[in-house]
Write a protein that holds these residues in place. Sequence first.
Motif, PDB file in Angstrom:
ATOM      1  N   GLU A  49       2.290  -0.558   3.194  1.00  0.00           N
ATOM      2  CA  GLU A  49       3.241  -0.647   2.085  1.00  0.00           C
ATOM      3  C   GLU A  49       2.518  -1.136   0.835  1.00  0.00           C
ATOM      4  O   GLU A  49       1.839  -2.156   0.855  1.00  0.00           O
ATOM      5  CB  GLU A  49       4.359  -1.627   2.464  1.00  0.00           C
ATOM      6  CG  GLU A  49       5.415  -1.805   1.413  1.00  0.00           C
ATOM      7  CD  GLU A  49       6.441  -0.682   1.377  1.00  0.00           C
ATOM      8  OE1 GLU A  49       7.127  -0.564   0.355  1.00  0.00           O
ATOM      9  OE2 GLU A  49       6.544   0.067   2.357  1.00  0.00           O
ATOM     10  N   GLY A  50       2.634  -0.369  -0.255  1.00  0.00           N
ATOM     11  CA  GLY A  50       2.007  -0.743  -1.516  1.00  0.00           C
ATOM     12  C   GLY A  50       0.714  -0.002  -1.799  1.00  0.00           C
ATOM     13  O   GLY A  50       0.153  -0.128  -2.879  1.00  0.00           O
ATOM     14  N   ILE A  51       0.225   0.777  -0.832  1.00  0.00           N
ATOM     15  CA  ILE A  51      -1.014   1.541  -1.026  1.00  0.00           C
ATOM     16  C   ILE A  51      -0.669   3.020  -1.095  1.00  0.00           C
ATOM     17  O   ILE A  51      -0.089   3.576  -0.163  1.00  0.00           O
ATOM     18  CB  ILE A  51      -2.024   1.287   0.102  1.00  0.00           C
ATOM     19  CG1 ILE A  51      -2.451  -0.174   0.115  1.00  0.00           C
ATOM     20  CG2 ILE A  51      -3.238   2.198  -0.051  1.00  0.00           C
ATOM     21  CD1 ILE A  51      -3.442  -0.528   1.205  1.00  0.00           C
ATOM     22  N   GLY A  52      -1.039   3.624  -2.221  1.00  0.00           N
ATOM     23  CA  GLY A  52      -0.859   5.059  -2.395  1.00  0.00           C
ATOM     24  C   GLY A  52      -2.191   5.771  -2.235  1.00  0.00           C
ATOM     25  O   GLY A  52      -3.212   5.146  -1.926  1.00  0.00           O
ATOM     26  N   PRO A  53      -2.227   7.083  -2.486  1.00  0.00           N
ATOM     27  CA  PRO A  53      -3.461   7.849  -2.294  1.00  0.00           C
ATOM     28  C   PRO A  53      -4.626   7.366  -3.158  1.00  0.00           C
ATOM     29  O   PRO A  53      -5.758   7.312  -2.694  1.00  0.00           O
ATOM     30  CB  PRO A  53      -3.082   9.282  -2.647  1.00  0.00           C
ATOM     31  CG  PRO A  53      -1.645   9.302  -2.961  1.00  0.00           C
ATOM     32  CD  PRO A  53      -1.102   7.923  -2.868  1.00  0.00           C
ATOM     33  N   LYS A  54      -4.354   7.031  -4.400  1.00  0.00           N
ATOM     34  CA  LYS A  54      -5.433   6.623  -5.299  1.00  0.00           C
ATOM     35  C   LYS A  54      -6.016   5.272  -4.888  1.00  0.00           C
ATOM     36  O   LYS A  54      -7.236   5.098  -4.847  1.00  0.00           O
ATOM     37  CB  LYS A  54      -4.915   6.578  -6.747  1.00  0.00           C
ATOM     38  CG  LYS A  54      -5.997   6.363  -7.764  1.00  0.00           C
ATOM     39  CD  LYS A  54      -6.983   7.517  -7.794  1.00  0.00           C
ATOM     40  CE  LYS A  54      -8.066   7.247  -8.827  1.00  0.00           C
ATOM     41  NZ  LYS A  54      -9.157   8.184  -8.737  1.00  0.00           N
ATOM     42  N   ILE A  55      -5.146   4.313  -4.575  1.00  0.00           N
ATOM     43  CA  ILE A  55      -5.637   2.993  -4.152  1.00  0.00           C
ATOM     44  C   ILE A  55      -6.356   3.112  -2.811  1.00  0.00           C
ATOM     45  O   ILE A  55      -7.380   2.460  -2.593  1.00  0.00           O
ATOM     46  CB  ILE A  55      -4.484   1.968  -4.094  1.00  0.00           C
ATOM     47  CG1 ILE A  55      -3.991   1.676  -5.515  1.00  0.00           C
ATOM     48  CG2 ILE A  55      -4.929   0.680  -3.420  1.00  0.00           C
ATOM     49  CD1 ILE A  55      -2.838   0.715  -5.609  1.00  0.00           C
ATOM     50  N   ALA A  56      -5.863   3.972  -1.929  1.00  0.00           N
ATOM     51  CA  ALA A  56      -6.544   4.186  -0.648  1.00  0.00           C
ATOM     52  C   ALA A  56      -7.960   4.688  -0.889  1.00  0.00           C
ATOM     53  O   ALA A  56      -8.915   4.245  -0.241  1.00  0.00           O
ATOM     54  CB  ALA A  56      -5.763   5.168   0.213  1.00  0.00           C
ATOM     55  N   SER A  57      -8.114   5.590  -1.846  1.00  0.00           N
ATOM     56  CA  SER A  57      -9.426   6.118  -2.193  1.00  0.00           C
ATOM     57  C   SER A  57     -10.329   5.022  -2.767  1.00  0.00           C
ATOM     58  O   SER A  57     -11.506   4.929  -2.421  1.00  0.00           O
ATOM     59  CB  SER A  57      -9.266   7.260  -3.197  1.00  0.00           C
ATOM     60  OG  SER A  57     -10.502   7.704  -3.650  1.00  0.00           O
ATOM     61  N   ILE A  58      -9.768   4.209  -3.634  1.00  0.00           N
ATOM     62  CA  ILE A  58     -10.535   3.110  -4.242  1.00  0.00           C
ATOM     63  C   ILE A  58     -10.991   2.126  -3.166  1.00  0.00           C
ATOM     64  O   ILE A  58     -12.149   1.697  -3.144  1.00  0.00           O
ATOM     65  CB  ILE A  58      -9.695   2.394  -5.326  1.00  0.00           C
ATOM     66  CG1 ILE A  58      -9.477   3.324  -6.516  1.00  0.00           C
ATOM     67  CG2 ILE A  58     -10.352   1.096  -5.765  1.00  0.00           C
ATOM     68  CD1 ILE A  58      -8.408   2.845  -7.496  1.00  0.00           C
ATOM     69  N   LEU A  59     -10.091   1.767  -2.257  1.00  0.00           N
ATOM     70  CA  LEU A  59     -10.444   0.830  -1.188  1.00  0.00           C
ATOM     71  C   LEU A  59     -11.518   1.418  -0.274  1.00  0.00           C
ATOM     72  O   LEU A  59     -12.460   0.725   0.120  1.00  0.00           O
ATOM     73  CB  LEU A  59      -9.201   0.449  -0.382  1.00  0.00           C
ATOM     74  CG  LEU A  59      -8.159  -0.393  -1.118  1.00  0.00           C
ATOM     75  CD1 LEU A  59      -6.913  -0.574  -0.259  1.00  0.00           C
ATOM     76  CD2 LEU A  59      -8.725  -1.739  -1.528  1.00  0.00           C
ATOM     77  N   THR A  60     -11.379   2.699   0.054  1.00  0.00           N
ATOM     78  CA  THR A  60     -12.360   3.358   0.909  1.00  0.00           C
ATOM     79  C   THR A  60     -13.731   3.366   0.242  1.00  0.00           C
ATOM     80  O   THR A  60     -14.742   3.089   0.893  1.00  0.00           O
ATOM     81  CB  THR A  60     -11.914   4.798   1.222  1.00  0.00           C
ATOM     82  OG1 THR A  60     -10.646   4.738   1.890  1.00  0.00           O
ATOM     83  CG2 THR A  60     -12.913   5.509   2.116  1.00  0.00           C
ATOM     84  N   ASP A  61     -13.764   3.656  -1.058  1.00  0.00           N
ATOM     85  CA  ASP A  61     -15.029   3.666  -1.790  1.00  0.00           C
ATOM     86  C   ASP A  61     -15.674   2.279  -1.833  1.00  0.00           C
ATOM     87  O   ASP A  61     -16.881   2.163  -2.025  1.00  0.00           O
ATOM     88  CB  ASP A  61     -14.822   4.170  -3.224  1.00  0.00           C
ATOM     89  CG  ASP A  61     -14.461   5.651  -3.274  1.00  0.00           C
ATOM     90  OD1 ASP A  61     -14.643   6.341  -2.242  1.00  0.00           O
ATOM     91  OD2 ASP A  61     -13.990   6.109  -4.333  1.00  0.00           O
ATOM     92  N   ASN A  62     -14.868   1.250  -1.661  1.00  0.00           N
ATOM     93  CA  ASN A  62     -15.379  -0.121  -1.697  1.00  0.00           C
ATOM     94  C   ASN A  62     -15.560  -0.722  -0.301  1.00  0.00           C
ATOM     95  O   ASN A  62     -15.660  -1.939  -0.163  1.00  0.00           O
ATOM     96  CB  ASN A  62     -14.445  -1.005  -2.537  1.00  0.00           C
ATOM     97  CG  ASN A  62     -14.648  -0.776  -4.017  1.00  0.00           C
ATOM     98  OD1 ASN A  62     -15.555  -1.318  -4.619  1.00  0.00           O
ATOM     99  ND2 ASN A  62     -13.809   0.063  -4.610  1.00  0.00           N
ATOM    100  N   GLY A  63     -15.573   0.113   0.718  1.00  0.00           N
ATOM    101  CA  GLY A  63     -15.880  -0.349   2.067  1.00  0.00           C
ATOM    102  C   GLY A  63     -14.690  -0.759   2.908  1.00  0.00           C
ATOM    103  O   GLY A  63     -14.860  -1.338   3.980  1.00  0.00           O
ATOM    104  N   TYR A  64     -13.478  -0.507   2.435  1.00  0.00           N
ATOM    105  CA  TYR A  64     -12.285  -0.856   3.204  1.00  0.00           C
ATOM    106  C   TYR A  64     -11.524   0.399   3.608  1.00  0.00           C
ATOM    107  O   TYR A  64     -10.342   0.539   3.335  1.00  0.00           O
ATOM    108  CB  TYR A  64     -11.369  -1.785   2.380  1.00  0.00           C
ATOM    109  CG  TYR A  64     -12.009  -3.114   2.047  1.00  0.00           C
ATOM    110  CD1 TYR A  64     -12.228  -4.059   3.031  1.00  0.00           C
ATOM    111  CD2 TYR A  64     -12.390  -3.413   0.740  1.00  0.00           C
ATOM    112  CE1 TYR A  64     -12.812  -5.286   2.733  1.00  0.00           C
ATOM    113  CE2 TYR A  64     -12.971  -4.639   0.440  1.00  0.00           C
ATOM    114  CZ  TYR A  64     -13.185  -5.561   1.444  1.00  0.00           C
ATOM    115  OH  TYR A  64     -13.771  -6.766   1.147  1.00  0.00           O
TER     116      TYR A  64
END
Length: 123
Positions: A49-64
């Motif tokens: 909850e609170g994570i959309g596609p763009k934030i998911a991409s940002i988190l993935t790029d940062n190791g999460y």
Amino acid sequence: VDLSALPEKKKTVKKVAAKKPVAKKTVAKKPVAKKTTTKAKKDDLKKIEGIGPKIASILTDNGYGTFSALSKASVKSLEEILKAAGPRYTMHKPGTWPKQAKLAASGDWDELKTLQDKLDGGK
């Protein structure tokens, strides 16, 4: 008008080599082994909850990119990542993301759903 007096133009015809039908070779396809050395399997962070596609991409790029990695993240580090991504992401509050990710990583989807029903946009 009598056109018979004009010299007749010869048409040049180019010979095109006829293509011979090529028999298709039936080669058994070998199963290609997937590379396991690239990246670990990513989880669908949008289930948090609170994570959309763009934030998911940002988190993935940062190791999460996995629930397990996100569950071990500190809220402060997540806030820093969002701040670095730009002003449009600073409004998001990642306070419950690690807890939600921990439930998702352990496969406790019912408890995650109960928690998410109490949340408003991840807050």
